[in-house]
Design an enzyme around this catalytic site. Structure first.
Site, PDB file in Angstrom:
ATOM      1  CB  SER A 167      -0.888   0.091   1.241  1.00 34.91           C
ATOM      2  OG  SER A 167      -1.259  -1.140   1.703  1.00 34.91           O
ATOM      3  CG  HIS A 203      -3.034  -1.050  -3.666  1.00 39.58           C
ATOM      4  ND1 HIS A 203      -3.687   0.139  -3.432  1.00 39.58           N
ATOM      5  CD2 HIS A 203      -2.799  -1.588  -2.441  1.00 39.58           C
ATOM      6  CE1 HIS A 203      -3.835   0.308  -2.118  1.00 39.58           C
ATOM      7  NE2 HIS A 203      -3.309  -0.719  -1.510  1.00 39.58           N
ATOM      8  CD  GLU A 227      -4.738   2.683  -6.180  1.00 36.82           C
ATOM      9  OE1 GLU A 227      -4.952   3.894  -6.251  1.00 36.82           O
ATOM     10  OE2 GLU A 227      -4.089   2.172  -5.242  1.00 36.82           O
ATOM     11  CG  ASN A 270      -4.519   4.114   0.354  1.00 34.20           C
ATOM     12  OD1 ASN A 270      -5.737   4.012   0.462  1.00 34.20           O
ATOM     13  ND2 ASN A 270      -3.705   3.098   0.530  1.00 34.20           N
TER      14      ASN A 270
HETATM   15  P1  NAD Z   1      -1.396  -9.483   7.404  1.00 40.77           P
HETATM   16  O1  NAD Z   1      -0.483  -9.160   8.506  1.00 40.77           O
HETATM   17  O2  NAD Z   1      -2.829  -9.760   7.693  1.00 40.77           O
HETATM   18  O3  NAD Z   1      -0.840 -10.743   6.592  1.00 40.77           O
HETATM   19  C1  NAD Z   1       0.477 -10.906   6.195  1.00 40.77           C
HETATM   20  C2  NAD Z   1       0.736 -12.405   6.072  1.00 40.77           C
HETATM   21  O4  NAD Z   1       1.998 -12.580   5.445  1.00 40.77           O
HETATM   22  C3  NAD Z   1       0.834 -13.129   7.422  1.00 40.77           C
HETATM   23  O5  NAD Z   1      -0.062 -14.214   7.425  1.00 40.77           O
HETATM   24  C4  NAD Z   1       2.260 -13.588   7.501  1.00 40.77           C
HETATM   25  O6  NAD Z   1       2.398 -14.827   8.161  1.00 40.77           O
HETATM   26  C5  NAD Z   1       2.652 -13.687   6.058  1.00 40.77           C
HETATM   27  N1  NAD Z   1       4.068 -13.515   5.809  1.00 40.77           N
HETATM   28  C6  NAD Z   1       4.880 -12.543   6.278  1.00 40.77           C
HETATM   29  N2  NAD Z   1       6.124 -12.704   5.795  1.00 40.77           N
HETATM   30  C7  NAD Z   1       6.098 -13.795   5.007  1.00 40.77           C
HETATM   31  C8  NAD Z   1       7.084 -14.475   4.239  1.00 40.77           C
HETATM   32  N3  NAD Z   1       8.324 -14.037   4.183  1.00 40.77           N
HETATM   33  N4  NAD Z   1       6.724 -15.582   3.560  1.00 40.77           N
HETATM   34  C9  NAD Z   1       5.440 -16.022   3.611  1.00 40.77           C
HETATM   35  N5  NAD Z   1       4.482 -15.430   4.335  1.00 40.77           N
HETATM   36  C10 NAD Z   1       4.809 -14.323   5.020  1.00 40.77           C
HETATM   37  O7  NAD Z   1      -1.260  -8.280   6.368  1.00 40.77           O
HETATM   38  P2  NAD Z   1      -2.339  -7.759   5.319  1.00 40.77           P
HETATM   39  O8  NAD Z   1      -3.212  -6.746   5.955  1.00 40.77           O
HETATM   40  O9  NAD Z   1      -2.936  -8.895   4.608  1.00 40.77           O
HETATM   41  O10 NAD Z   1      -1.403  -6.941   4.304  1.00 40.77           O
HETATM   42  C11 NAD Z   1      -0.587  -7.587   3.377  1.00 40.77           C
HETATM   43  C12 NAD Z   1      -0.082  -6.590   2.366  1.00 40.77           C
HETATM   44  O11 NAD Z   1      -1.200  -5.988   1.695  1.00 40.77           O
HETATM   45  C13 NAD Z   1       0.690  -5.433   2.952  1.00 40.77           C
HETATM   46  O12 NAD Z   1       1.690  -5.069   2.040  1.00 40.77           O
HETATM   47  C14 NAD Z   1      -0.347  -4.337   3.079  1.00 40.77           C
HETATM   48  O13 NAD Z   1       0.192  -3.039   3.054  1.00 40.77           O
HETATM   49  C15 NAD Z   1      -1.150  -4.581   1.833  1.00 40.77           C
HETATM   50  N6  NAD Z   1      -2.536  -4.084   1.860  1.00 40.77           N
HETATM   51  C16 NAD Z   1      -3.284  -4.203   2.990  1.00 40.77           C
HETATM   52  C17 NAD Z   1      -4.602  -3.751   2.972  1.00 40.77           C
HETATM   53  C18 NAD Z   1      -5.480  -3.904   4.187  1.00 40.77           C
HETATM   54  O14 NAD Z   1      -6.548  -3.258   4.228  1.00 40.77           O
HETATM   55  N7  NAD Z   1      -5.136  -4.746   5.137  1.00 40.77           N
HETATM   56  C19 NAD Z   1      -5.134  -3.187   1.800  1.00 40.77           C
HETATM   57  C20 NAD Z   1      -4.338  -3.112   0.654  1.00 40.77           C
HETATM   58  C21 NAD Z   1      -3.036  -3.563   0.695  1.00 40.77           C
END
Ligand code: NAD
Length: 693
Positions: free
Chosen positions: A412, A433, A445, A483
């Site tokens: 993000s 995204h 996106e 965003n």
């Molecule tokens: P989250 O913390 O819920 O999930 C991340 C997952 O990645 C975890 O289950 C973790 O175990 C796993 N992980 C971490 N490192 C790893 C690795 N090296 N190998 C394999 N698995 C690994 O996070 P999220 O909210 O799902 O966000 C994930 C990404 O999406 C981030 O980059 C975030 O900025 C982006 N994002 C989030 C949102 C939101 O609303 N949550 C929206 C758009 C984008």
């Protein structure tokens, strides 16, 4: 445009106007003439209207609406469609529609005017006119209740509900289902079994019980949203349906034509039409016209957290096999359970059958072994939002996968340049995204770096469309597009608290403007910590945004993160997401106001709305000025689909245009004097003349 084949005593009329078989006035005329010829042909016992085994028609050609310049034009267009379909219904020989694909709007109105309907098993049915701010104008408001009853018809007409084939059969919208191969034979059989025409317009069986019709109409009327001024279509639909029931089918058709003219003339409908065309254009990149996407047979997802789970779910629904990797086995189990639970709910709602749900689940392979991703054609990383974590993931993927594998990131906030710096094949990196929840939110996106390989961009765009999502192409700059524009709106909500407004008043003003919920309710849902992190990145990149209000910072420091911690801006009872006033937040707000020498007081709701929305408008112009998007209308599409900005206002740029750029500039300058530099209009906005199209 229309192909006629006489076979075994049947005239098969096949719509042949690729790619979508949209209905034009010329096609209607050809259809009428072909029906007449078949009626006069003694060798023809019945007629089948079809579009082929894969697709019937996408409905009326939307370009037709652009030719409407007066009430008379609108009434004439509606009447042309109504009369063409009436001619089919009046045919003395039986007529069946053989349906496939998503049968939408005018196409369904055509099918309903036929005497029988046979559909392939995965056909879907939808009346989407209300989403364009208009009512169906080709008899749909009259024939639909006569086929499936008032209550079910109103759900389709007012909510644009999608009806799968099995539910359509059960509800009476279609008479039989068939495989693709058997579609025409089944339609022929249906006509042989039912040789006398059953005219929908003359049917009364489903609308005979006046009490239940009235109940359904009243219930629908009471649930219409109150915050959509200039959005008259739902009310007009109800009136047309009521007229058809209380007076006659013919009176209903007259009412439907008048309603159509009234709706088309509203600004809300014009804005929705603008969005419709803007959505179709948003994913087009002239520089890669003709570039073939790479075939994607299997995708990988890294990180099965909130986003990875939603993305995996979206791929499964689109029928794309997916391998989901997480370092944590518990995350894989949780993710799979969430997807399974959601599919089960769909089965209960009749949107999916058991076998299909099993098939979708079977297309998801979860794993903790990175090697299992080696066969994926495209991999989306959705791991933690940390540069080092993402760099490690990308490095590993580059060593494991084929050189032509496309690597996408769902970050993000992290610049793709930072991630690409450590890569061996940076031209294969792209941003995809998604928005939370990723299986439901319609926007993606697509973040492109200048040096991205053209086929990588083409593939990401194609994949987004395969997921039935709308891609908007965005340059690689902090906050990308949504965003960057939306966070200032959230930030402003806190400044309004500092200036004396109460949270409920701020939320109410946003809802009155047309947002589905207010900014504080939304932030409590998403997590205030996410706002603080995103704002920090944006403030560094765009100093004119200024710092986040101390109120937000202190809420997060005190552990009030929103629903997930039981308190945020509002307080929540355990297991209940209804917001209540939070005394703890009240204390923080009081202290911050005192430190700033501000007192509680009423901020007029008009000012609340202006400040919230003008922050978005101002930032949108900054983004356009920097060339973040290809066209102004991309901003409209992205904000409506990504944030719930009201569609009937046409999007942020369109709203500014409707408001008048002179007014936008003068209000921004006034707020800039009173509240700070964050409102100062940028160069593009100061120079822009006329309307934005
Ligand atoms: P989250 O913390 O819920 O999930 C991340 C997952 O990645 C975890 O289950 C973790 O175990 C796993 N992980 C971490 N490192 C790893 C690795 N090296 N190998 C394999 N698995 C690994 O996070 P999220 O909210 O799902 O966000 C994930 C990404 O999406 C981030 O980059 C975030 O900025 C982006 N994002 C989030 C949102 C939101 O609303 N949550 C929206 C758009 C984008």
């Amino acid at each position: 445009m229309l192909e006629t084949v006489i076979r075994d005593g049947l005239a098969i009329l096949r719509l042949d106007s690729p790619p979508l078989n949209t209905l034009t006035v010329q096609l209607l005329e050809e259809l009428r003439a072909a029906v007449r010829r078949a009626e006069d042909d003694p060798g023809v016992a019945g007629i089948v209207i079809t579009g082929g085994p894969d697709h019937f028609s996408a409905g009326a050609d939307v370009q037709l609406f652009q030719q409407i310049h007066s009430d008379d034009d609108a009434i004439r267009l509606s009447q042309t469609f109504q009369e063409a379909f009436q001619a089919i219904e009046d045919c003395s020989k039986p007529v069946a529609a053989a349906l496939a694909g998503t049968v939408v709007g005018g196409a369904l109105e055509l099918a309903m005017a036929c005497h029988r309907r046979v559909a392939v098993q995965d056909a879907r049915f939808r009346m989407p006119e209300v989403t364009l701010g208009i009512n169906p104008g080709a008899g749909g408001t009259q024939r639909l209740p006569r086929l499936i009853g008032v209550e079910a018809a109103l759900r389709m007409l007012l909510k644009a509900e999608v009806i799968p084939a099995a539910a359509a059969l059960q509800g009476g919208l279609v008479d039989a289902l068939a495989s693709r191969e058997q579609l025409l034979d089944r339609a022929a059989e249906c006509l042989r079994d039912n040789p006398s025409p059953l005219r929908t317009g003359q049917r009364t069986d489903r609308i005979a019980d006046r009490t239940s019709c009235e109940r359904a109409l009243q219930q629908a009327a009471s649930s219409l949203p109150a915050n959509r001024p200039d959005w008259i279509a739902p009310q007009q639909i109800l009136e047309a349906v009521r007229t058809g029931i209380e007076q006659s089918f013919q009176a209903g058709l007259v009412k439907e034509r008048e309603a159509f003219a009234r709706c088309v003339a509203t600004r809300g409908a014009r804005n929705c039409m603008h969005l419709f065309f803007a959505t179709r254009t948003a994913g087009r990149v002239p520089q890669i016209e003709g570039v073939a996407p790479v075939p994607v047979h299997r995708v990988g997802v890294v990180g099965m957290g909130t986003m990875g789970t939603g993305i995996t779910h979206a791929f499964a629904l689109a029928g794309v096999p997916v391998v989901a990797l997480d370092a944590n086995p518990a995350a894989l189990d949780r993710g799979r359970e969430r997807i399974e639970g959601s599919l089960r709910r769909w089965v209960q709602l009749g949107r999916l059958d058991d076998a299909r749900a099993e098939q979708l689940l079977a297309s998801i392979h979860t794993t903790t072994r990175a090697e299992d991703l080696s066969e994926a054609d495209l991999i989306i990383e959705a791991a933690f939002e940390e540069v080092a974590v993402k760099q490690r993931v990308l490095e590993l993927l580059e060593t494991l996968c084929r050189p032509d594998t496309i690597l996408a990131t769902n970050t993000s906030t992290i610049s793709l340049d930072v991630l690409a710096a450590g890569m061996g094949r940076p031209e294969r990196l792209i941003g995809m995204h998604f928005f939370n929840p990723a299986h439901r939110m319609p926007l993606v996106e697509i973040i492109r770096r200048d040096s991205v390989a053209p086929e990588v961009l083409a593939t990401a765009l194609g994949l987004a469309k395969r997921l039935r999502k709308t891609p908007v192409v965005v340059a690689n700059r902090e906050g990308f597009l949504v965003n960057r524009i939306f966070v200032p709106y959230l930030q402003e909500a806190f400044f309004l608290l500092e200036d004396g407004a109460e949270p409920e008043a701020v939320d109410q003003a946003a809802v009155d403007f047309g947002f589905p919920m207010g900014p504080f309710v939304l932030m409590d849902m998403a997590g205030l910590d996410i706002l603080v992190d995103a704002q920090r990145v944006l403030q560094d990149a765009f100093p004119h945004h200024g710092a986040l209000s101390e109120i937000a910072v202190r809420l997060v420091e005190s552990g009030s993160l929103g629903q997930k911690s039981g308190t945020g801006v509002y307080r929540y009872d355990p297991g209940d997401v209804r917001p209540h006033a939070s005394p703890a937040t009240g204390r923080i707000v009081d202290e911050v106001r005192r430190s700033l020498d501000r007192s509680p007081g009423v901020v007029p709701s008009e000012e609340i709305t202006e400040r919230l929305v003008l922050r978005m408008v101002n930032e949108a112009f900054h983004a356009v000025q920097e060339g973040i998007v290809q066209r102004d209308s991309d901003v409209d599409v992205a904000l409506v689909l990504g944030t719930g900005f009201p569609d009937f206002r046409g999007g942020v740029m369109r709203y500014a245009s409707d408001l008048g750029l002179d007014r936008v500039r003068s209000r921004l300058q006034e707020f800039s004097r009173r509240c700070g530099e964050r409102f100062a209009p940028g160069r593009l906005l100061l120079e822009k003349k006329g309307r934005i199209e």
